[in-house]
Design a protein around this motif. Structure first.
Motif, mmCIF file in Angstrom:
data_model
loop_
_atom_site.group_PDB
_atom_site.id
_atom_site.type_symbol
_atom_site.label_atom_id
_atom_site.label_comp_id
_atom_site.label_asym_id
_atom_site.label_seq_id
_atom_site.Cartn_x
_atom_site.Cartn_y
_atom_site.Cartn_z
ATOM 1 N N ARG A 74 60.238 2.959 35.880
ATOM 2 C CA ARG A 74 60.679 1.959 36.950
ATOM 3 C C ARG A 74 59.602 1.294 37.662
ATOM 4 O O ARG A 74 59.574 0.407 37.871
ATOM 5 C CB ARG A 74 61.365 3.264 37.917
ATOM 6 C CG ARG A 74 62.630 3.527 37.481
ATOM 7 C CD ARG A 74 63.273 4.433 38.887
ATOM 8 N NE ARG A 74 64.248 5.035 38.581
ATOM 9 C CZ ARG A 74 65.684 4.518 39.012
ATOM 10 N NH1 ARG A 74 65.523 3.336 39.610
ATOM 11 N NH2 ARG A 74 66.756 5.161 38.648
ATOM 12 N N THR A 82 69.645 3.232 32.607
ATOM 13 C CA THR A 82 69.423 2.007 33.017
ATOM 14 C C THR A 82 70.626 1.011 33.247
ATOM 15 O O THR A 82 70.506 0.084 34.115
ATOM 16 C CB THR A 82 68.045 1.485 32.241
ATOM 17 O OG1 THR A 82 68.721 1.013 31.253
ATOM 18 C CG2 THR A 82 66.946 2.229 32.273
ATOM 19 N N PHE A 87 65.328 5.596 32.506
ATOM 20 C CA PHE A 87 64.393 5.650 33.272
ATOM 21 C C PHE A 87 63.417 6.882 33.022
ATOM 22 O O PHE A 87 63.966 7.894 33.125
ATOM 23 C CB PHE A 87 64.386 5.555 34.867
ATOM 24 C CG PHE A 87 65.249 4.284 35.186
ATOM 25 C CD1 PHE A 87 64.149 3.100 34.968
ATOM 26 C CD2 PHE A 87 66.406 4.101 35.667
ATOM 27 C CE1 PHE A 87 64.885 1.866 35.250
ATOM 28 C CE2 PHE A 87 67.056 2.926 36.050
ATOM 29 C CZ PHE A 87 66.089 1.704 35.828
#
Length: 240
Positions: free
Chosen positions: A233, A45, A73
Motif C-alpha cells: 500500500r 485489492t 495488500f
C-alpha cells in the motif's frame, strides 16, 4: 468417494489436523490451505477487475505494459505475511501453487486477462534457486496458468546477475540494483504472444519492470502484463 475413504479422511483429519496457513485454526472438510473466514477477510485489492489501477499506474512512463494487478495488500505482522514468507523461504511451495490458483480464478473471471497466451514466472538466479531449492514464483505461475488455461514458460527468461536483496533500498537504488539482471534466452517462445509475468511480492515494482523491459527489448512484438500476489500500500500510495 466411498464410505471407507470418507472415514479414513475423517480419521486422518482428527489425528493430524490440517491448519489454516494464515490463522492456524484446523481446516474443515472442503477447505484448502486457507480457511473460509481468512479467505473472506483477506486484504484483497480488487485491482484485477480494473484496467486502470494503482499497480498499472506505477508502470506509466516506465514500461508499456498491457495490464498490471496485485491480488492482496502486503500487511506487516499479519498471518498473510507469514503465509507469503512460508512459501517464499520455508519450502511451502504447495501453498504458493494453491494461492496462484486462487488468484488465477479472479484473473480469469475479470475478463481482462482472457487473451494471455502464456505465464512467465519471474526467474531466480541459479545460485539462489539452488540454495532455496525452488522458485516460489513458478508455483504461483502454475496455479494462475491452470485457471487461465494457458502454459507456463519457465525457460525463455533467466536471471544472469545474483542481485542483492531489494529490502531497505531506496527507489533509485532498487532500479540500479536490478539493471541488466535479466536476459531472454529464447525470444522466439515469446514473440507475438501476450505474456503474463508473475512474482510473489511487488513493492516499488523495480524488479518486475526490469524483467518486463528486457522481455520487450528482446521480443518487441510481444505484449507483457504483470501479476503480483501481494503489493505494498505504502509504495503505491494507497491509504488504508
Amino acid at each position: 468417494m466411498s464410505i471407507l475413504s470418507e472415514l479414513f479422511d475423517d480419521l486422518t483429519a482428527l489425528l493430524f489436523p490440517r491448519r489454516c496457513a494464515v490463522c492456524g485454526t484446523p481446516l474443515v472438510r472442503g477447505e484448502r490451505t486457507v480457511c473460509t473466514l481468512c479467505r473472506t477477510t483477506a486484504p484483497m485489492t480488487g485491482y484485477w477487475r480494473e484496467a486502470d489501477n494503482p499497480v498499472f499506474r506505477r508502470c506509466w512512463g516506465l514500461v508499456p505494459v498491457e495490464r498490471a494487478s496485485g491480488f492482496l495488500f502486503f500487511v506487516q505482522g499479519s498471518g498473510w505475511r507469514e503465509l507469503i514468507h512460508a512459501f517464499k523461504y520455508r519450502g511451502a511451495w504447495r501453498t504458493a501453487r494453491e494461492m496462484g490458483a486462487w488468484y488465477g480464478h479472479f484473473l480469469a473471471e475479470s475478463g481482462l486477462y482472457g487473451d494471455v497466451d502464456l505465464v512467465v514466472p519471474l526467474p531466480l538466479h541459479p545460485f539462489k534457486r539452488c540454495r532455496r531449492g525452488y522458485n516460489q514464483a513458478e508455483y504461483l505461475a502454475e496455479g494462475i496458468a491452470r485457471q487461465l488455461g494457458v502454459p507456463v514458460e519457465r525457460h525463455a527468461v533467466c536471471r544472469r546477475r545474483n542481485t542483492a536483496s531489494q529490502a531497505r533500498k531506496a527507489l533509485r537504488e532498487r532500479a540500479a540494483n536490478v539493471e541488466g539482471a535479466f536476459a531472454v534466452r529464447r525470444p522466439e517462445r515469446l514473440a507475438g504472444r501476450h505474456v503474463l509475468l508473475v512474482d510473489d511480492v511487488m513493492t516499488t515494482g523495480s524488479t518486475l519492470l526490469a524483467c518486463a523491459a528486457e522481455i520487450l527489448r528482446a521480443a518487441p512484438d510481444c505484449r507483457v502484463s504483470l501479476a503480483a500476489f501481494a503489493v505494498s500500500r505504502r509504495e503505491l500510495g494507497v491509504k488504508e
